[in-house]
Design a protein around this motif. Structure first.
Motif, mmCIF file in Angstrom:
data_model
loop_
_atom_site.group_PDB
_atom_site.id
_atom_site.type_symbol
_atom_site.label_atom_id
_atom_site.label_comp_id
_atom_site.label_asym_id
_atom_site.label_seq_id
_atom_site.Cartn_x
_atom_site.Cartn_y
_atom_site.Cartn_z
ATOM 1 N N UNK A 89 24.727 -46.050 20.114
ATOM 2 C CA UNK A 89 23.949 -44.828 19.942
ATOM 3 C C UNK A 89 23.403 -44.786 18.515
ATOM 4 N N UNK A 90 22.094 -44.574 18.405
ATOM 5 C CA UNK A 90 21.419 -44.585 17.106
ATOM 6 C C UNK A 90 20.618 -43.303 16.940
ATOM 7 N N UNK A 91 20.799 -42.641 15.796
ATOM 8 C CA UNK A 91 19.992 -41.474 15.462
ATOM 9 C C UNK A 91 18.989 -41.878 14.387
ATOM 10 N N UNK A 92 17.739 -41.481 14.575
ATOM 11 C CA UNK A 92 16.681 -41.793 13.619
ATOM 12 C C UNK A 92 16.112 -40.491 13.081
ATOM 13 N N UNK A 93 16.246 -40.279 11.778
ATOM 14 C CA UNK A 93 15.644 -39.111 11.127
ATOM 15 C C UNK A 93 14.236 -39.486 10.702
ATOM 16 N N UNK A 94 13.271 -38.771 11.256
ATOM 17 C CA UNK A 94 11.877 -39.091 10.992
ATOM 18 C C UNK A 94 11.224 -39.655 12.236
ATOM 19 N N UNK A 95 10.411 -38.839 12.890
ATOM 20 C CA UNK A 95 9.799 -39.258 14.151
ATOM 21 C C UNK A 95 8.329 -39.587 13.982
ATOM 22 N N UNK A 96 7.966 -40.033 12.798
ATOM 23 C CA UNK A 96 6.604 -40.489 12.564
ATOM 24 C C UNK A 96 6.387 -41.870 13.153
ATOM 25 N N UNK A 97 5.323 -42.531 12.701
ATOM 26 C CA UNK A 97 4.986 -43.843 13.262
ATOM 27 C C UNK A 97 6.118 -44.847 13.056
ATOM 28 N N UNK A 127 13.257 -34.696 13.918
ATOM 29 C CA UNK A 127 12.206 -34.354 12.956
ATOM 30 C C UNK A 127 12.088 -32.839 12.879
ATOM 31 N N UNK A 128 11.800 -32.339 11.666
ATOM 32 C CA UNK A 128 11.682 -30.889 11.490
ATOM 33 C C UNK A 128 10.271 -30.377 11.726
ATOM 34 N N UNK A 129 9.303 -31.298 11.848
ATOM 35 C CA UNK A 129 7.917 -30.897 12.089
ATOM 36 C C UNK A 129 7.641 -30.875 13.591
ATOM 37 N N UNK A 134 4.908 -30.846 15.212
ATOM 38 C CA UNK A 134 3.854 -31.742 15.690
ATOM 39 C C UNK A 134 4.296 -33.214 15.730
ATOM 40 N N UNK A 135 5.476 -33.492 15.182
ATOM 41 C CA UNK A 135 6.003 -34.854 15.246
ATOM 42 C C UNK A 135 6.814 -35.095 16.515
ATOM 43 N N UNK A 136 7.169 -34.024 17.201
ATOM 44 C CA UNK A 136 7.960 -34.151 18.429
ATOM 45 C C UNK A 136 7.012 -34.487 19.575
ATOM 46 N N UNK A 137 6.977 -35.770 19.936
ATOM 47 C CA UNK A 137 6.058 -36.264 20.962
ATOM 48 C C UNK A 137 6.829 -37.115 21.981
ATOM 49 N N UNK A 138 7.580 -36.465 22.841
ATOM 50 C CA UNK A 138 8.415 -37.204 23.810
ATOM 51 C C UNK A 138 7.626 -38.157 24.691
ATOM 52 N N UNK A 139 6.346 -37.868 24.913
ATOM 53 C CA UNK A 139 5.555 -38.738 25.780
ATOM 54 C C UNK A 139 5.320 -40.114 25.148
ATOM 55 N N UNK A 140 5.480 -40.221 23.817
ATOM 56 C CA UNK A 140 5.237 -41.496 23.153
ATOM 57 C C UNK A 140 6.471 -42.413 23.185
ATOM 58 N N UNK A 194 15.956 -39.494 23.222
ATOM 59 C CA UNK A 194 16.230 -38.069 23.094
ATOM 60 C C UNK A 194 15.441 -37.556 21.883
ATOM 61 N N UNK A 195 15.073 -36.286 21.907
ATOM 62 C CA UNK A 195 14.307 -35.699 20.805
ATOM 63 C C UNK A 195 14.979 -34.411 20.350
ATOM 64 N N UNK A 196 14.935 -34.170 19.039
ATOM 65 C CA UNK A 196 15.526 -32.949 18.497
ATOM 66 C C UNK A 196 14.650 -32.425 17.374
ATOM 67 N N UNK A 197 14.175 -31.192 17.534
ATOM 68 C CA UNK A 197 13.417 -30.511 16.480
ATOM 69 C C UNK A 197 14.416 -29.882 15.523
ATOM 70 N N UNK A 198 14.619 -30.501 14.371
ATOM 71 C CA UNK A 198 15.639 -30.033 13.439
ATOM 72 C C UNK A 198 15.436 -30.696 12.080
ATOM 73 N N UNK A 199 16.068 -30.109 11.070
ATOM 74 C CA UNK A 199 16.023 -30.639 9.708
ATOM 75 C C UNK A 199 17.264 -31.502 9.488
ATOM 76 N N UNK A 200 17.056 -32.804 9.261
ATOM 77 C CA UNK A 200 18.196 -33.710 9.124
ATOM 78 C C UNK A 200 18.968 -33.514 7.822
ATOM 79 N N UNK A 201 18.457 -32.661 6.939
ATOM 80 C CA UNK A 201 19.189 -32.348 5.707
ATOM 81 C C UNK A 201 20.125 -31.153 5.888
ATOM 82 N N UNK A 202 20.080 -30.524 7.059
ATOM 83 C CA UNK A 202 20.925 -29.371 7.348
ATOM 84 C C UNK A 202 22.150 -29.814 8.151
#
Length: 223
Positions: free
Chosen positions: A2-10, A30-32, A34-40, A45-53
Protein backbone atom coordinates in the motif's frame (compact mmCIF):
# COMPACT_ATOMS: atom_id res chain seq x y z
CA UNK A 1 2.01 -3.05 -1.02
CA UNK A 2 0.00 0.00 0.00
CA UNK A 3 1.44 3.35 -1.11
CA UNK A 4 0.21 6.85 -0.29
CA UNK A 5 1.22 9.68 -2.62
CA UNK A 6 0.94 13.28 -1.43
CA UNK A 7 0.45 15.44 -4.48
CA UNK A 8 -1.96 14.45 -7.22
CA UNK A 9 -0.47 16.57 -9.97
CA UNK A 10 1.13 15.22 -13.13
CA UNK A 11 4.05 13.71 -11.19
CA UNK A 12 1.91 12.06 -8.53
CA UNK A 13 -0.54 10.65 -11.07
CA UNK A 14 2.27 9.24 -13.22
CA UNK A 15 3.82 7.50 -10.22
CA UNK A 16 0.41 6.14 -9.24
CA UNK A 17 -0.20 4.64 -12.68
CA UNK A 18 3.16 2.87 -12.67
CA UNK A 19 2.62 1.45 -9.19
CA UNK A 20 -0.88 0.24 -10.01
CA UNK A 21 0.37 -1.50 -13.16
CA UNK A 22 2.86 -3.29 -10.90
CA UNK A 23 0.08 -4.52 -8.65
CA UNK A 24 0.24 -2.06 -5.73
CA UNK A 25 -2.61 -0.30 -3.91
CA UNK A 26 -2.32 3.47 -4.25
CA UNK A 27 -3.89 6.40 -2.42
CA UNK A 28 -3.53 9.89 -3.94
CA UNK A 29 -3.85 12.86 -1.55
CA UNK A 30 -4.18 16.51 -2.52
CA UNK A 31 -5.64 19.59 -0.84
CA UNK A 32 -6.63 21.26 -4.12
CA UNK A 33 -10.08 20.26 -5.28
CA UNK A 34 -9.18 20.70 -8.96
CA UNK A 35 -6.37 18.16 -8.56
CA UNK A 36 -8.80 15.41 -7.56
CA UNK A 37 -9.39 13.69 -10.91
CA UNK A 38 -10.38 10.06 -10.28
CA UNK A 39 -11.12 9.53 -13.96
CA UNK A 40 -7.41 9.94 -14.76
CA UNK A 41 -6.30 7.19 -12.38
CA UNK A 42 -9.52 5.23 -11.82
CA UNK A 43 -7.89 2.35 -9.96
CA UNK A 44 -6.43 4.57 -7.23
CA UNK A 45 -8.09 5.78 -4.05
CA UNK A 46 -8.42 9.57 -3.80
CA UNK A 47 -8.54 11.86 -0.78
CA UNK A 48 -9.14 15.61 -0.73
CA UNK A 49 -7.01 16.62 2.24
CA UNK A 50 -3.91 18.50 3.39
CA UNK A 51 -1.03 16.05 3.87
CA UNK A 52 0.57 18.44 6.37
CA UNK A 53 -2.40 18.01 8.74
CA UNK A 54 -2.23 15.15 11.22
CA UNK A 55 -5.99 14.62 11.08
CA UNK A 56 -5.83 14.24 7.29
CA UNK A 57 -3.16 11.59 7.54
CA UNK A 58 -5.19 9.76 10.17
CA UNK A 59 -8.13 9.79 7.75
CA UNK A 60 -5.78 8.38 5.10
CA UNK A 61 -4.85 5.52 7.48
CA UNK A 62 -1.17 6.17 6.93
CA UNK A 63 -0.25 3.60 9.56
CA UNK A 64 -1.39 0.96 7.07
CA UNK A 65 0.96 2.18 4.35
CA UNK A 66 4.24 0.53 3.44
CA UNK A 67 5.52 3.58 1.57
CA UNK A 68 4.67 7.28 1.53
CA UNK A 69 5.77 9.39 -1.43
CA UNK A 70 5.78 13.17 -0.92
CA UNK A 71 5.56 14.37 -4.52
CA UNK A 72 4.05 17.86 -4.33
CA UNK A 73 5.60 20.89 -5.98
CA UNK A 74 6.34 22.46 -2.59
CA UNK A 75 9.47 21.31 -0.75
CA UNK A 76 8.12 22.45 2.63
CA UNK A 77 5.03 20.29 2.18
CA UNK A 78 7.13 17.30 1.13
CA UNK A 79 9.36 17.63 4.19
CA UNK A 80 6.49 17.96 6.67
CA UNK A 81 4.58 15.09 5.06
CA UNK A 82 7.64 12.82 5.26
CA UNK A 83 8.34 13.76 8.86
CA UNK A 84 4.76 13.11 9.99
CA UNK A 85 4.61 9.83 8.08
CA UNK A 86 7.78 8.58 9.73
CA UNK A 87 7.42 9.91 13.27
CA UNK A 88 3.65 9.80 13.85
CA UNK A 89 2.65 6.78 11.78
CA UNK A 90 5.82 4.69 11.62
CA UNK A 91 5.73 4.31 7.85
CA UNK A 92 8.63 1.97 6.92
CA UNK A 93 9.79 3.93 3.87
CA UNK A 94 9.38 7.52 2.74
CA UNK A 95 10.38 9.11 -0.55
CA UNK A 96 10.63 12.89 -0.86
CA UNK A 97 10.61 14.87 -4.10
CA UNK A 98 13.12 17.74 -4.16
CA UNK A 99 11.92 20.62 -6.33
CA UNK A 100 14.66 23.16 -5.64
CA UNK A 101 18.30 21.97 -5.58
CA UNK A 102 19.17 24.39 -2.76
CA UNK A 103 16.85 22.41 -0.48
CA UNK A 104 18.32 18.99 -1.16
CA UNK A 105 20.45 19.04 2.02
CA UNK A 106 17.25 19.09 4.11
CA UNK A 107 15.88 15.88 2.65
CA UNK A 108 17.54 13.49 5.09
CA UNK A 109 16.50 11.04 7.80
CA UNK A 110 16.39 13.97 10.24
CA UNK A 111 13.28 15.12 8.36
CA UNK A 112 11.94 11.59 7.98
CA UNK A 113 13.10 11.17 4.37
CA UNK A 114 14.57 7.76 3.55
CA UNK A 115 15.12 8.50 -0.15
CA UNK A 116 15.18 11.88 -1.83
CA UNK A 117 14.61 12.30 -5.55
CA UNK A 118 15.98 15.50 -7.03
CA UNK A 119 14.84 16.14 -10.59
CA UNK A 120 17.62 18.70 -11.25
CA UNK A 121 20.27 16.25 -10.00
CA UNK A 122 18.88 13.36 -12.05
CA UNK A 123 18.78 15.48 -15.21
CA UNK A 124 22.31 16.70 -14.58
CA UNK A 125 23.52 13.13 -14.03
CA UNK A 126 21.89 11.98 -17.25
CA UNK A 127 23.60 14.78 -19.17
CA UNK A 128 26.95 13.84 -17.64
CA UNK A 129 26.33 10.17 -18.35
CA UNK A 130 25.67 10.97 -21.99
CA UNK A 131 28.93 12.85 -22.57
CA UNK A 132 31.41 11.48 -20.02
CA UNK A 133 33.87 8.68 -20.72
CA UNK A 134 36.17 7.61 -17.91
CA UNK A 135 34.41 9.69 -15.26
CA UNK A 136 32.31 8.23 -12.48
CA UNK A 137 28.79 9.69 -12.60
CA UNK A 138 26.58 9.50 -9.52
CA UNK A 139 23.02 8.59 -10.50
CA UNK A 140 21.29 7.93 -7.18
CA UNK A 141 21.92 8.04 -3.45
CA UNK A 142 20.70 5.37 -1.04
CA UNK A 143 20.34 7.28 2.22
CA UNK A 144 20.01 4.35 4.61
CA UNK A 145 22.93 2.42 3.19
CA UNK A 146 25.28 5.40 2.81
CA UNK A 147 25.91 4.17 -0.73
CA UNK A 148 25.44 5.47 -4.26
CA UNK A 149 24.43 4.07 -7.62
CA UNK A 150 27.18 5.19 -10.00
CA UNK A 151 28.02 4.66 -13.65
CA UNK A 152 31.12 4.83 -15.82
CA UNK A 153 31.71 4.46 -19.55
CA UNK A 154 34.96 2.50 -19.64
CA UNK A 155 37.66 4.34 -21.65
CA UNK A 156 39.75 2.47 -24.22
CA UNK A 157 42.95 3.05 -22.24
CA UNK A 158 41.62 1.50 -19.03
CA UNK A 159 44.08 -1.07 -17.63
CA UNK A 160 41.18 -3.51 -17.16
CA UNK A 161 39.89 -3.63 -20.75
CA UNK A 162 39.49 -7.33 -21.63
CA UNK A 163 39.73 -8.49 -18.00
CA UNK A 164 37.01 -10.83 -16.70
CA UNK A 165 34.92 -8.98 -14.12
CA UNK A 166 35.51 -11.71 -11.55
CA UNK A 167 39.28 -11.22 -11.68
CA UNK A 168 39.23 -7.49 -11.04
CA UNK A 169 40.19 -6.51 -7.46
CA UNK A 170 37.26 -4.18 -6.80
CA UNK A 171 37.59 -1.93 -3.73
CA UNK A 172 35.84 -2.95 -0.53
CA UNK A 173 32.26 -1.68 -0.21
CA UNK A 174 31.87 -1.76 -4.00
CA UNK A 175 29.70 -4.07 -6.12
CA UNK A 176 29.45 -4.23 -9.91
CA UNK A 177 25.71 -4.43 -10.63
CA UNK A 178 25.54 -4.80 -14.41
CA UNK A 179 27.36 -4.27 -17.70
CA UNK A 180 25.58 -2.48 -20.56
CA UNK A 181 26.99 -3.07 -24.06
CA UNK A 182 25.42 -2.32 -27.45
CA UNK A 183 21.95 -2.12 -25.94
CA UNK A 184 22.32 -5.46 -24.17
CA UNK A 185 22.50 -6.13 -20.43
CA UNK A 186 25.18 -8.53 -19.24
CA UNK A 187 25.43 -10.02 -15.75
CA UNK A 188 28.60 -9.14 -13.81
CA UNK A 189 29.66 -12.77 -13.55
CA UNK A 190 33.23 -13.91 -13.14
CA UNK A 191 33.79 -14.88 -16.79
CA UNK A 192 32.38 -11.76 -18.46
CA UNK A 193 35.25 -9.46 -19.55
CA UNK A 194 34.72 -5.73 -19.56
CA UNK A 195 35.41 -3.88 -22.80
CA UNK A 196 36.08 -0.34 -23.96
CA UNK A 197 32.80 1.58 -24.22
CA UNK A 198 30.97 -0.61 -21.71
CA UNK A 199 28.68 1.19 -19.30
CA UNK A 200 29.46 -0.21 -15.87
CA UNK A 201 26.99 0.33 -13.04
CA UNK A 202 28.03 -0.03 -9.40
CA UNK A 203 26.59 0.28 -5.93
CA UNK A 204 29.48 1.81 -4.02
CA UNK A 205 30.22 3.51 -0.74
CA UNK A 206 30.87 7.23 -1.16
CA UNK A 207 34.25 6.88 0.54
CA UNK A 208 35.64 4.62 -2.22
CA UNK A 209 34.22 6.38 -5.31
CA UNK A 210 37.49 8.20 -5.98
CA UNK A 211 39.47 4.97 -5.59
CA UNK A 212 37.19 3.16 -8.06
CA UNK A 213 37.41 5.97 -10.60
CA UNK A 214 41.21 6.15 -10.40
CA UNK A 215 41.45 2.38 -10.66
CA UNK A 216 39.37 2.06 -13.86
CA UNK A 217 40.49 5.27 -15.55
CA UNK A 218 43.81 6.43 -14.05
CA UNK A 219 44.78 9.99 -14.85
CA UNK A 220 47.59 12.12 -13.53
CA UNK A 221 45.25 14.98 -12.65
CA UNK A 222 43.38 12.67 -10.24
CA UNK A 223 46.45 12.28 -8.09
Amino acid sequence: MRVAIAGAGAVGRSIARELIVNGHDVLLIDKAADAIRPEQVPDAEWLLADSCELSSLEEARLQQCDVVIAATGDDKVNLVTSLLAKTEFGVPRTVGRVNHPDNEWLFTEAWGVDVNVSTPRIMSALVEEAVSVGDLVRLFTFRKGNANLVEMVLPEDSPYVGTPAGLIPWPENCSLVTILRDGQVYPPDGEQPIESGDELMFVVGAEVEEELEQMLAPRADRG
